[in-house]
Design an enzyme around this catalytic site. Structure first.
Site, PDB file in Angstrom:
ATOM      1  N   CYS A  86      52.579  56.265  71.944  1.00  0.00           N
ATOM      2  CA  CYS A  86      51.824  56.691  70.773  1.00  0.00           C
ATOM      3  C   CYS A  86      51.679  55.521  69.767  1.00  0.00           C
ATOM      4  O   CYS A  86      51.047  54.528  70.085  1.00  0.00           O
ATOM      5  CB  CYS A  86      52.488  57.917  70.138  1.00  0.00           C
ATOM      6  SG  CYS A  86      51.431  58.752  68.950  1.00  0.00           S
ATOM      7  N   TYR A  87      52.290  55.595  68.588  1.00  0.00           N
ATOM      8  CA  TYR A  87      52.241  54.467  67.646  1.00  0.00           C
ATOM      9  C   TYR A  87      52.734  53.204  68.343  1.00  0.00           C
ATOM     10  O   TYR A  87      52.229  52.103  68.090  1.00  0.00           O
ATOM     11  CB  TYR A  87      53.107  54.776  66.423  1.00  0.00           C
ATOM     12  CG  TYR A  87      52.993  53.762  65.314  1.00  0.00           C
ATOM     13  CD1 TYR A  87      51.978  53.846  64.371  1.00  0.00           C
ATOM     14  CD2 TYR A  87      53.915  52.710  65.203  1.00  0.00           C
ATOM     15  CE1 TYR A  87      51.869  52.913  63.353  1.00  0.00           C
ATOM     16  CE2 TYR A  87      53.812  51.769  64.189  1.00  0.00           C
ATOM     17  CZ  TYR A  87      52.781  51.881  63.263  1.00  0.00           C
ATOM     18  OH  TYR A  87      52.681  50.958  62.252  1.00  0.00           O
ATOM     19  N   GLU A 176      58.292  61.701  76.604  1.00  0.00           N
ATOM     20  CA  GLU A 176      59.641  62.213  76.332  1.00  0.00           C
ATOM     21  C   GLU A 176      59.656  63.708  76.049  1.00  0.00           C
ATOM     22  O   GLU A 176      60.713  64.335  76.049  1.00  0.00           O
ATOM     23  CB  GLU A 176      60.255  61.447  75.144  1.00  0.00           C
ATOM     24  CG  GLU A 176      59.683  61.748  73.768  1.00  0.00           C
ATOM     25  CD  GLU A 176      58.405  60.967  73.431  1.00  0.00           C
ATOM     26  OE1 GLU A 176      57.683  60.578  74.366  1.00  0.00           O
ATOM     27  OE2 GLU A 176      58.116  60.777  72.237  1.00  0.00           O
ATOM     28  N   LYS A 375      75.489  65.636  70.825  1.00  0.00           N
ATOM     29  CA  LYS A 375      76.375  66.802  70.918  1.00  0.00           C
ATOM     30  C   LYS A 375      76.619  67.248  72.368  1.00  0.00           C
ATOM     31  O   LYS A 375      77.751  67.520  72.753  1.00  0.00           O
ATOM     32  CB  LYS A 375      75.757  67.971  70.136  1.00  0.00           C
ATOM     33  CG  LYS A 375      76.692  69.150  69.945  1.00  0.00           C
ATOM     34  CD  LYS A 375      77.636  68.861  68.807  1.00  0.00           C
ATOM     35  CE  LYS A 375      78.624  69.968  68.562  1.00  0.00           C
ATOM     36  NZ  LYS A 375      79.380  69.740  67.337  1.00  0.00           N
TER      37      LYS A 375
END
Ligand code: XMP
Length: 530
Positions: A86-87, A176, A375
């Site tokens: 993207c960017y 992703e 986590k």
């Protein structure tokens, strides 16, 4: 310069993406170690980390905006494979002489990708018809010299580009995100085919490496740790104990606000199973006096937190000669407390630690072995260290404990009622979740409850039991579906499950004559009642 980490590192340059953490997460899911680094890192700073690959994340800015984050062009010339999303694609394009423009319509959500020619990243994915996830207005309009367009969508002529000779690759879409059907395949092609990385970020390797690291850092010194029975502090305790044995003392401050069975579990796991030197501080009465008559939620939180550290440091002083304090800080704590903005780990850790109210003249060196773990990695680590799954998969439980689930003042009588009612809610919903897990194989599946507990409001109501009129307390059942506690929906529990919880609480808990179910999502409500 050597990579200070034993693993190969995939550095994710974070341009402020909504999905930045997710990229590092996905790379680690493929057993390759990955870290976020600030996007303004210089090529020399990055070289010190010796990354084996670089990923450029997305970001909210337009590359031509005045304050748009740039990239040190040297990073694209380092000889290390780079993949931009993207960017990340756009900044790669403009930095190397290509052009970015506005697409007529922005593209948000699913899009259908059409590949063009060979591609080292897309080669193992379908030529036509795969779904990818888009979220952009700007897009590359002319690729830099030496690059080829490798895919387009209906609205985006450069949905992917690459220059295999210089090992530079980019996509406009977000591989992703789970909605990109073949995102994982693309990432695998990049990590293993292009970069030739090994899958060595595995729990066995991690435990071995962390144990060695902790031994080296600690040396002969004594370490203490505040054990709460929560996931993070329990995993740190097990890990540090594996590394340095009895040089570690765990201090368990029992404030009397824990759930039924929790203090016993901490004793059982750490004293009996692991044989860790454990100081169980019975501070129940001290807390009862402290909280008597206090009704305001934030005041409860403040008092409980401040007193906790007071008790803890008193105990630390009694142990004597302790030089180090182990803490269960995890990676999201570091990222969320501003690592990106401060541009480095050290300064962030400091602001985070300022939260610990060290008494005058007291100093400990800190050791935080989980500060680069997500986590779910912490949970996996706990399992591989032999902690029971009820501890490792424990649902979130607030530090101030049951005190913020008792509306109004906290008394021993109310604590007893809440503890018993809460145990029934948890027992029934643990069983409900286990049934769903058996059916679907998913631990936090579509209808699983993510967090569930009882709340005790500060009212009484009339009921009738046997032939007697009662005037007793209601219990509120709260059960939510969520993935991160930021938003939540009330769990659509089957009536028979709710019915059983209700009849058990009223039948088994003295002082309760009514059970109600909270059917409010967050927002507008919160998960907790205080
Ligand atoms: P709320 O009530 O804000 O809660 O929707 C979101 C998540 O945070 C937990 N929570 C706390 N955890 N100390 C904690 O350690 C606290 O004071 C606290 N308050 C809420 C809550 O259980 C939920 O998972």
């Amino acid at each position: 310069m050597q990579n200070p980490r034993p693993q190969q590192l995939v550095a994710v340059l974070d341009f402020g993406a909504q999905y930045g953490q997710l990229i590092a997460r996905r790379v680690r899911d493929l057993n390759v170690y990955s870290e976020l680094v600030p996007c303004d890192i210089t090529v020399d700073e990055l070289k010190e980390l010796a990354p084996a690959a670089v990923i450029l994340s997305g970001g909210p800015a337009s590359v031509y905006a005045e304050d748009a984050p740039g990239i040190d062009a040297g990073i694209l010339e380092m000889g290390v494979p780079v993949l931009g999303f993207c960017y990340g694609q756009q900044i790669m394009a403009v930095t190397l002489g290509g052009e970015v423009g506005h697409t007529e319509k922005g593209e948000y959500g699913p899009a259908t990708l059409v590949r063009e020619g060979d591609s080292r990243i897309l080669g193992k994915t379908p030529v036509e018809g795969q779904t990818v996830w888009m979220s952009h207005r700007d897009a590359v309009s002319r690729v830099p010299e030496g690059f080829r367009v490798t895919a387009h969508t209906e609205t985006c002529p450069v949905a992917a580009m690459e220059c295999a000779e210089r090992n530079l690759y980019a996509t406009q879409f977000h591989p992703e995100v789970r909605h990109s059907e073949y995102g994982k395949t693309m990432l695998e092609s990049f990590l293993f085919d292009v970069c030739g990385l090994e899958r060595n970020w595995t729990m066995d390797n991690i435990v071995e490496q962390k144990v060695a690291e902790i031994r080296e850092t600690v040396g002969e010194r004594k370490v203490i740790l505040a054990l709460s029975g929560g996931v993070d502090s329990s995993v740190v305790a097990a890990l540090v104990h594996r590394a340095i044995g009895d040089q570690l003392t765990c201090v368990f401050v029992n404030h009397g606000l824990l759930r039924k069975g929790e203090p016993e579990m901490v004793e059982q796991v750490f004293r009996t199973q692991f044989n860790v030197p454990l100081v169980h501080v019975h501070a129940e009465e001290r807390y009862a006096r402290l909280l008597a008559g206090v009704t305001e939620p934030e005041q409860k939180r403040r008092l409980i937190g401040t007193e906790f550290w007071k008790v803890f440091f008193e105990e630390a002083q009694k142990i004597g000669d302790v030089e180090m304090l182990a803490q269960g800080t995890i990676y999201p704590d570091i990222i969320e407390s501003g690592a990106r903005k401060t541009g480095g780990k050290a300064s962030t850790i400091k602001s985070h630690h300022n939260l610990i109210p060290f008494p005058e003249g007291v100093h400990f060196d800190l050791i935080e072995p989980l500060d680069h773990f997500f986590k779910d990695e912490v949970r996996e680590l706990g399992v591989s260290l032999g902690l029971p799954s009820s501890m490792v998969y424990r649902q979130p439980f607030p530090g101030p404990g049951l005190a913020i689930r008792i509306i109004g003042d906290v008394t021993p009588e109310k604590l007893d009622i809440l503890r018993e009612a809460d145990a029934i809610v948890r027992e029934e919903l643990d069983a409900y979740n286990a049934r769903l897990f058996e059916e679907t194989g998913e631990r936090n599946g579509e209808h699983s409850c993510w967090q569930y507990f009882a709340v005790l409001p500060d009212i009484k109501s009339v009921g009738v039991m046997g032939d007697e009129r009662t005037y007793a307390r209601p219990v509120i059942v709260r059960a939510v579906e969520s993935s991160d506690a930021m938003t939540a929906d009330w769990a659509k529990l089957p009536y028979e499950v709710l019915g059983k919880i209700s009849s058990r609480i009223v039948g088994e808990v003295a002082g309760v004559n009514r059970v109600v179910y909270d059917v409010t999502p967050k927002p507008p409500a919160t998960i907790e009642w205080e």
